[in-house]
Design an enzyme around this catalytic site. Structure first.
Site, mmCIF file in Angstrom:
data_model
loop_
_atom_site.group_PDB
_atom_site.id
_atom_site.type_symbol
_atom_site.label_atom_id
_atom_site.label_comp_id
_atom_site.label_asym_id
_atom_site.label_seq_id
_atom_site.Cartn_x
_atom_site.Cartn_y
_atom_site.Cartn_z
ATOM 1 N N GLY A 9 -2.873 -5.746 6.534
ATOM 2 C CA GLY A 9 -2.873 -5.509 5.099
ATOM 3 C C GLY A 9 -1.457 -5.249 4.634
ATOM 4 O O GLY A 9 -0.498 -5.747 5.213
ATOM 5 N N CYS A 10 -1.329 -4.444 3.621
ATOM 6 C CA CYS A 10 -0.016 -4.127 3.059
ATOM 7 C C CYS A 10 0.912 -3.581 4.135
ATOM 8 O O CYS A 10 0.582 -2.615 4.813
ATOM 9 C CB CYS A 10 -0.180 -3.104 1.942
ATOM 10 N N PHE A 11 2.073 -4.200 4.279
ATOM 11 C CA PHE A 11 2.970 -3.767 5.353
ATOM 12 C C PHE A 11 3.513 -2.368 5.138
ATOM 13 O O PHE A 11 3.920 -1.711 6.078
ATOM 14 C CB PHE A 11 4.086 -4.760 5.650
ATOM 15 N N TRP A 12 3.514 -1.882 3.912
ATOM 16 C CA TRP A 12 3.978 -0.513 3.675
ATOM 17 C C TRP A 12 3.172 0.490 4.486
ATOM 18 O O TRP A 12 3.707 1.464 4.998
ATOM 19 C CB TRP A 12 3.851 -0.124 2.214
#
Length: 171
Positions: A9-12
């Protein structure tokens, strides 16, 4: 040193579980798996480049074995969702393990099979195990986003549903 590449998902949200671990020497947010050279975030977020958001981890396998990376990876994701992760929808947010050698492939396949056999989830484990291909680092403002934009990161993560899923399914 070796590389490990994970899409979740979101790499953050995929940086914090791995940082500050002994033997982890770097974590870079970026893109891989697509057909456009040097994609930008604006291109990747359309879902049309074929890339997924990933973290590329540089690690010392003597201090932090690949198996331990896999143990940290799985509980960060919903491995049964092939349409993205949590509030982030689209192919650019799907889960995958990009392996850099045959040993990583064997260990990743084994860990996936063990998860499937565990009965933890009633649905199939759809996280792909793929060969690592060209990795493109994301723009500078995405690197260490959780530190540079702490308030926004915390708000986004809280709204995503990721933490509730982890608590309900992994703890």
């Amino acid at each position: 040193m070796e590389k490990a590449t994970f899409a979740g998902g979101c790499f953050w949200c995929m940086v914090t579980p791995f940082e500050e671990q002994p033997g982890i020497h770097g974590i870079v947010s970026g893109y891989t798996g697509g057909h456009v050279e040097h994609p930008t975030y604006e291109q990747v977020k359309t879902g049309e480049t074929g890339h997924v958001e990933v973290v590329e981890i540089t690690f010392d396998p003597e201090l932090f074995p690949y198996e331990r990376l896999l143990e940290l990876y799985w509980p960060q994701i919903d491995p049964t969702d092939d349409g993205g992760q949590f509030q982030d929808r689209g192919t650019q947010y799907r889960t995958a393990i990009f392996v850099h050698n045959e040993r990583q492939r064997e260990l990743a396949e084994q860990s996936k099979q063990e998860l499937a056999a565990s009965g933890r989830f009633n649905q199939p484990i759809v996280t792909e195990i793929r060969d690592a291909v060209v990795f493109y680092p994301a723009e500078d403002y995405h690197q260490d986003y959780h530190k540079k934009n702490e308030k926004h990161y915390k708000e986004d993560r809280a709204q995503s549903g990721r933490d509730e899923f982890i608590e309900a399914n992994w703890n």
